[in-house]
Design a protein around this motif. Structure first.
Motif, PDB file in Angstrom:
ATOM      1  N   ALA A  65       6.401   3.577  10.826  1.00 25.97           N
ATOM      2  CA  ALA A  65       4.943   3.417  10.898  1.00 25.97           C
ATOM      3  C   ALA A  65       4.608   1.944  10.980  1.00 25.97           C
ATOM      4  O   ALA A  65       5.151   1.132  10.235  1.00 25.97           O
ATOM      5  N   ASP A  66       3.742   1.603  11.915  1.00 32.57           N
ATOM      6  CA  ASP A  66       3.195   0.260  11.990  1.00 32.57           C
ATOM      7  C   ASP A  66       1.730   0.370  12.375  1.00 32.57           C
ATOM      8  O   ASP A  66       1.171   1.477  12.427  1.00 32.57           O
ATOM      9  N   ASP A  67       1.099  -0.757  12.627  1.00 34.83           N
ATOM     10  CA  ASP A  67      -0.342  -0.739  12.853  1.00 34.83           C
ATOM     11  C   ASP A  67      -0.746   0.027  14.110  1.00 34.83           C
ATOM     12  O   ASP A  67      -1.890   0.459  14.234  1.00 34.83           O
ATOM     13  N   SER A  68       0.178   0.210  15.034  1.00 33.29           N
ATOM     14  CA  SER A  68      -0.143   0.921  16.274  1.00 33.29           C
ATOM     15  C   SER A  68       0.307   2.369  16.258  1.00 33.29           C
ATOM     16  O   SER A  68       0.129   3.089  17.233  1.00 33.29           O
ATOM     17  N   ASN A  69       0.889   2.809  15.150  1.00 33.11           N
ATOM     18  CA  ASN A  69       1.469   4.148  15.111  1.00 33.11           C
ATOM     19  C   ASN A  69       1.260   4.776  13.738  1.00 33.11           C
ATOM     20  O   ASN A  69       2.115   4.704  12.867  1.00 33.11           O
ATOM     21  N   GLU A 100      14.237 -11.262  11.393  1.00 28.35           N
ATOM     22  CA  GLU A 100      13.751 -10.629  10.173  1.00 28.35           C
ATOM     23  C   GLU A 100      12.418 -11.231   9.767  1.00 28.35           C
ATOM     24  O   GLU A 100      12.219 -12.451   9.826  1.00 28.35           O
ATOM     25  N   GLU A 101      11.486 -10.381   9.359  1.00 27.32           N
ATOM     26  CA  GLU A 101      10.173 -10.835   8.930  1.00 27.32           C
ATOM     27  C   GLU A 101      10.123 -10.946   7.417  1.00 27.32           C
ATOM     28  O   GLU A 101      10.460 -10.012   6.702  1.00 27.32           O
ATOM     29  N   ILE A 102       9.725 -12.123   6.912  1.00 24.15           N
ATOM     30  CA  ILE A 102       9.537 -12.305   5.478  1.00 24.15           C
ATOM     31  C   ILE A 102       8.172 -11.745   5.120  1.00 24.15           C
ATOM     32  O   ILE A 102       7.144 -12.254   5.555  1.00 24.15           O
ATOM     33  N   VAL A 103       8.149 -10.673   4.330  1.00 24.61           N
ATOM     34  CA  VAL A 103       6.891 -10.027   3.967  1.00 24.61           C
ATOM     35  C   VAL A 103       6.301 -10.652   2.718  1.00 24.61           C
ATOM     36  O   VAL A 103       5.105 -10.868   2.618  1.00 24.61           O
ATOM     37  N   SER A 104       7.136 -10.966   1.726  1.00 28.70           N
ATOM     38  CA  SER A 104       6.638 -11.570   0.505  1.00 28.70           C
ATOM     39  C   SER A 104       7.762 -12.301  -0.191  1.00 28.70           C
ATOM     40  O   SER A 104       8.939 -12.068   0.075  1.00 28.70           O
ATOM     41  N   VAL A 105       7.390 -13.198  -1.093  1.00 22.10           N
ATOM     42  CA  VAL A 105       8.357 -13.979  -1.848  1.00 22.10           C
ATOM     43  C   VAL A 105       7.932 -13.979  -3.308  1.00 22.10           C
ATOM     44  O   VAL A 105       6.746 -14.127  -3.622  1.00 22.10           O
ATOM     45  N   MET A 109       0.839  -1.193   0.000  1.00 17.95           N
ATOM     46  CA  MET A 109       0.000   0.000   0.000  1.00 17.95           C
ATOM     47  C   MET A 109       0.877   1.247   0.000  1.00 17.95           C
ATOM     48  O   MET A 109       1.763   1.388   0.840  1.00 17.95           O
ATOM     49  N   LEU A 110       0.590   2.144  -0.951  1.00 19.40           N
ATOM     50  CA  LEU A 110       1.295   3.406  -1.069  1.00 19.40           C
ATOM     51  C   LEU A 110       0.288   4.518  -0.799  1.00 19.40           C
ATOM     52  O   LEU A 110      -0.781   4.553  -1.405  1.00 19.40           O
ATOM     53  N   VAL A 111       0.632   5.414   0.096  1.00 26.67           N
ATOM     54  CA  VAL A 111      -0.306   6.465   0.505  1.00 26.67           C
ATOM     55  C   VAL A 111       0.340   7.827   0.281  1.00 26.67           C
ATOM     56  O   VAL A 111       0.853   8.452   1.217  1.00 26.67           O
ATOM     57  N   PRO A 112       0.351   8.321  -0.966  1.00 25.96           N
ATOM     58  CA  PRO A 112       0.921   9.646  -1.189  1.00 25.96           C
ATOM     59  C   PRO A 112       0.082  10.771  -0.583  1.00 25.96           C
ATOM     60  O   PRO A 112       0.609  11.831  -0.273  1.00 25.96           O
ATOM     61  N   TYR A 113      -1.236  10.531  -0.412  1.00 26.60           N
ATOM     62  CA  TYR A 113      -2.104  11.555   0.183  1.00 26.60           C
ATOM     63  C   TYR A 113      -3.419  10.879   0.531  1.00 26.60           C
ATOM     64  O   TYR A 113      -4.185  10.500  -0.349  1.00 26.60           O
ATOM     65  N   PHE A 129      -0.414  -4.412   3.423  1.00 26.99           N
ATOM     66  CA  PHE A 129      -1.639  -4.088   4.143  1.00 26.99           C
ATOM     67  C   PHE A 129      -2.576  -5.273   4.017  1.00 26.99           C
ATOM     68  O   PHE A 129      -2.780  -5.807   2.920  1.00 26.99           O
ATOM     69  N   ASP A 130      -3.138  -5.723   5.137  1.00 24.28           N
ATOM     70  CA  ASP A 130      -4.043  -6.862   5.158  1.00 24.28           C
ATOM     71  C   ASP A 130      -5.474  -6.362   5.028  1.00 24.28           C
ATOM     72  O   ASP A 130      -6.011  -5.736   5.948  1.00 24.28           O
ATOM     73  N   PHE A 131      -6.097  -6.620   3.877  1.00 27.18           N
ATOM     74  CA  PHE A 131      -7.452  -6.136   3.641  1.00 27.18           C
ATOM     75  C   PHE A 131      -8.503  -6.948   4.398  1.00 27.18           C
ATOM     76  O   PHE A 131      -9.640  -6.501   4.549  1.00 27.18           O
ATOM     77  N   ASN A 132      -8.138  -8.133   4.859  1.00 22.49           N
ATOM     78  CA  ASN A 132      -9.092  -8.933   5.626  1.00 22.49           C
ATOM     79  C   ASN A 132      -9.274  -8.378   7.032  1.00 22.49           C
ATOM     80  O   ASN A 132     -10.375  -8.383   7.585  1.00 22.49           O
ATOM     81  N   THR A 133      -8.185  -7.907   7.623  1.00 23.62           N
ATOM     82  CA  THR A 133      -8.233  -7.387   8.989  1.00 23.62           C
ATOM     83  C   THR A 133      -8.056  -5.880   9.048  1.00 23.62           C
ATOM     84  O   THR A 133      -8.160  -5.291  10.122  1.00 23.62           O
ATOM     85  N   PHE A 134      -7.769  -5.253   7.883  1.00 22.69           N
ATOM     86  CA  PHE A 134      -7.504  -3.816   7.807  1.00 22.69           C
ATOM     87  C   PHE A 134      -6.399  -3.416   8.775  1.00 22.69           C
ATOM     88  O   PHE A 134      -6.517  -2.471   9.548  1.00 22.69           O
ATOM     89  N   THR A 135      -5.304  -4.154   8.707  1.00 18.66           N
ATOM     90  CA  THR A 135      -4.143  -3.873   9.537  1.00 18.66           C
ATOM     91  C   THR A 135      -2.892  -3.818   8.669  1.00 18.66           C
ATOM     92  O   THR A 135      -2.822  -4.437   7.611  1.00 18.66           O
ATOM     93  N   ILE A 136      -1.891  -3.092   9.153  1.00 13.88           N
ATOM     94  CA  ILE A 136      -0.605  -2.997   8.472  1.00 13.88           C
ATOM     95  C   ILE A 136       0.247  -4.177   8.881  1.00 13.88           C
ATOM     96  O   ILE A 136       0.313  -4.552  10.059  1.00 13.88           O
TER      97      ILE A 136
END
Length: 298
Positions: free
Chosen positions: A224-228, A283-288, A92-96, A198-205
């Motif tokens: 930035a993370d889901d709590s900040n 380290e967290e693997i985000v995607s492969v 997810m990219l949020v320019p504005y 961004f997880d669209f099922n839970t609406f969390t980062i």
């Protein structure tokens, strides 16, 4: 990870997106210029809750993950993803983050009225150093229009993606914000942030991203993370450019170097149906992604 027939061999490259890459922020200034001869996304029609597909035309590396298309996310003109399914996870990219709308839209619009706020994109430059430019021109603010069917406030901005360097820039043009509480939903300004997933099922980062904080005229980059999640404060002046450059330390690794590394475990090899990949440290693997010898995702 299941596939119909997955064979991991030495001619394939395994691209793993880990949380080692981040971004540096630079505040710049320059003359804002409207795009000319750009490709329309709304085709001259009034729009609300847009969901436009934008081809990038080159492979853009975002948090070390290749992206070839972007979609303006349904429900907000200023959110971009690489997937339209709105399920599972996606960059997810949020320019504005403000909810934009065509200034010609009213509560009685059918979607066939002429647009007052064109949304378009343009590819410029030479092969190897091209720039994808996405423009929101004379865009209105959703709550401003819904309040009384009159669009008082407006914004002009462009989002640029650079081939090769993988730099991102937000270019701000003329704006008019007389009702910030309406335009920004009671916040001091919009969110400007870049999240690896961004997880669209839970609406969390998922994972750690970056965001801007502080005054819109001179913001600072923070994690930035889901709590900040923070907003910038105020309206960004005409001619301001926010540049986000990939920081050193990110990159891709071939399967040979990854298998021999103590950081990750990959098994079985070769695999025909299921491939297990796990991290041996923090380290967290985000995607492969799996690439063939031509650099194409398979």
């Amino acid at each position: 990870m299941k596939t119909k027939n997955l064979l991991i061999a030495t001619f394939c490259a395994l691209v793993m997106n880990v949380q080692s890459q981040s971004y540096n922020f630079t505040l710049l200034s320059g003359t804002y210029t409207d795009l000319t001869n750009s490709t329309s996304l709304n085709n001259g029609l009034v729009w609300s809750y847009p969901q436009f597909e934008i081809p990038i035309a080159f492979t853009f590396q975002y948090y070390n993950m290749p992206i070839n298309k972007l979609y303006i996310y349904l429900g907000s003109g200023g959110l971009l993803t690489s997937d339209t399914s709105s399920t599972g996870t996606s960059p997810m990219l949020v320019p504005y983050s403000v909810e934009m709308i065509d200034r010609g839209y009213t509560s009685s619009s059918t979607g066939t009225e002429p647009s007052q706020s064109p949304v378009s994109y343009q590819l410029s430059g030479n092969f190897g150093s091209r720039i994808l430019k996405i423009e929101w021109k004379n865009a209105g603010f959703y709550e401003d229009v819904m309040d009384d069917d009159i669009s008082t406030d407006l914004i002009n901005l462009q989002f640029w993606l650079y081939e090769g360097s993988n730099i991102m820039e937000i270019h701000f043009g003329p704006s008019l914000v007389t009702q910030p509480d309406l335009d920004f939903y009671g916040q001091p300004g919009p969110v400007v942030a870049f999240f690896p997933q961004f997880d669209f099922n839970t609406f969390t980062i998922v994972g750690n991203g970056v965001q801007l904080s502080g005054n819109a005229t001179s913001p600072t980059l923070i994690s930035a993370d889901d709590s900040n999640i923070e907003t910038i404060n105020g309206v960004t002046p005409n001619g301001t450019i926010y540049r986000f450059s990939p920081a050193s330390g990110g990159g891709t690794a071939s399967i040979e170097s990854t298998i021999n590394s103590s950081n990750f475990s990959i098994y079985p090899n070769p695999a025909t149906d299921v491939l297990q990949i796990s991290s041996n440290n923090s380290e967290e693997i985000v995607s492969v992604s799996i690439l063939n010898s031509n650099g194409q995702i398979v």
